[in-house]
Design a protein around this motif. Structure first.
Motif, short mmCIF file in Angstrom:
data_model
loop_
_atom_site.label_atom_id
_atom_site.label_comp_id
_atom_site.label_asym_id
_atom_site.label_seq_id
_atom_site.Cartn_x
_atom_site.Cartn_y
_atom_site.Cartn_z
N PRO A 215 -40.79 80.11 5.27
CA PRO A 215 -39.93 79.20 4.52
C PRO A 215 -40.44 77.77 4.61
N TYR B 123 -37.54 88.10 9.74
CA TYR B 123 -36.87 86.88 9.29
C TYR B 123 -37.49 85.68 10.01
N ASN C 117 -34.07 83.51 7.21
CA ASN C 117 -34.55 83.87 5.87
C ASN C 117 -35.42 85.11 5.96
#
Length: 386
Positions: free
Chosen positions: A232, A255, A259
């Motif tokens: 991210p 993750y 995210n």
């Protein structure tokens, strides 16, 4: 509803927020099972948390040991690693790859050393912790000094594991968090079951490799087994981030800071496994070859894991259960999951909160998580504005 006063609406909104916020912090002895905030509603029986953020009395950076034999036989770097909370769960490794070097399979002798796992003071500007744990790998003229610790148990059977960590240092190293299982025939890659999170320091800082091994078989890559994912925004691997891996019966999902960045359903590990963390290089094509005198580090502020294990009477393998039947089974299991806790909905990392059970009976739908508030609040606002 269209005539509802603003005061009434705000009262309702605050009630909903209070409903969400009133989850009770509990200890692990108060929890029978744990849920995570993914969509599959997997639940787990055991929780462990390892906190390296306030260990100033253990902080010491040991000097490198150039002789490979002395490096391997070095003592543990602090009493923290002798404590039962650590030592009953993890084993710090001393193995080396000399056989692979002798056979020509690996170009550089790699030696795992306890000297490379230590507690270090956090000297960051605006540091978020007093200390962290460091795993170091460094290149000498005649060997690569590496770091690895493995779970003592080989019976982890589905889990959600997280670390708040960063990787820094010279190119040519790999840092990793993974599950591992083989049948003892180490010469045959196809016998390995493994879910990997790997950071290669020669890669761009916004790329992380995720794999369900093997990713190479019969001389060919297996593209279905691996993803080279983009992190991210503002979460490259040199920055402190929560890296999370969920291994379930149907897939492995990864993750970063909440995210989802990758999910692989192909050749998901089936059998009970170990959990391993390491920082290493062997001079090969995958890791790269570090320049002599350079170092790289995996630095970790905390590790948290919820898991099932073989031999645990509460452990269930819900391979084809939908969410409704899963919750129903949990509620009916008087010997198992009377009190269900979450490690995601807590405001205090490492401390679970009770989401369903005797003390949470006033909140029977809390298993749905914080999403309840996010659904109802917009609907209330929309109704008021009609």
């Amino acid at each position: 509803m269209a005539s509802m006063s603003l005061q009434t609406l705000l009262f309702i909104v605050l009630q909903v927020l209070g409903h969400v916020a009133c989850l009770q912090e509990v200890s692990d002895r108060d929890c029978n099972c744990y849920v995570t905030n993914d969509t599959s509603l997997n639940y787990f029986t055991t929780h462990n948390f390892f906190d390296f953020r306030s260990l100033g009395h253990y902080a010491r950076v040991p000097g490198p040991i150039e002789d490979p034999i002395e490096d391997s036989s070095a003592p543990l770097t602090s009493d923290y690693f002798h404590d039962d909370h650590w030592a009953k769960v993890w084993g710090i490794q001393r193995w080396n790859n000399s056989e692979a070097v002798a056979s020509g399979d690996r170009p550089v002798l790699m030696v795992n050393s306890p000297n490379n796992i230590y507690i270090e003071k956090n000297t960051d500007e605006s540091a978020s912790s007093e200390t962290f744990m460091t795993m170091r790998t460094l290149k000498f003229e005649d060997h690569q000094s590496a770091a690895e610790f493995e779970s003592i148990s080989m019976a982890y059977h589905f889990l959600s594991v997280r670390m708040y960590a960063r990787t820094i240092g010279a190119p040519g190293a790999v840092t990793a968090m993974f599950t591992y299982k083989d049948d003892g025939k180490a010469t045959k890659l196809v016998t390995v079951q493994e879910s990997d999170l790997e950071i290669r320091t020669m890669d761009p800082k916004n790329k992380v490799q995720y794999t369900n091994q093997p990713s190479f078989a019969k001389g060919y890559d297996v593209p279905e087994a691996t993803r080279n994912a983009t992190t991210p925004i503002e979460a490259d691997w040199t920055r402190w981030s929560v890296h999370r891996m969920d291994w379930t019966p149907t897939d492995t999902t990864w993750y970063i800071d909440g995210n989802q960045v990758a999910s692989i359903a192909f050749q998901v590990p089936r059998d009970p496994s170990q959990v391993i963390f390491n920082a290493w290089s062997d001079g090969g094509e995958w890791s790269g070859n570090m320049t002599e005198g350079t170092e790289a580090y995996l630095q970790i502020q905390w590790i948290e894991i919820v898991y099932n294990s073989t031999g645990n009477a509460k452990t269930t393998d819900k391979r084809d259960a939908n969410a409704a039947s899963l919750l129903s089974n949990v509620k009916r299991d008087g010997e198992g999951c009377q009190n269900i806790c979450s490690i995601d909905e807590t405001t205090k990392t490492g401390t679970p909160v009770l989401v369903q059970g005797a003390a949470a009976s006033r909140m029977p739908d809390r298993i749905l998580g914080l999403g309840l508030a996010y659904i109802w609040i917009p609907l209330l606002l929309a109704t008021f504005l009609i």
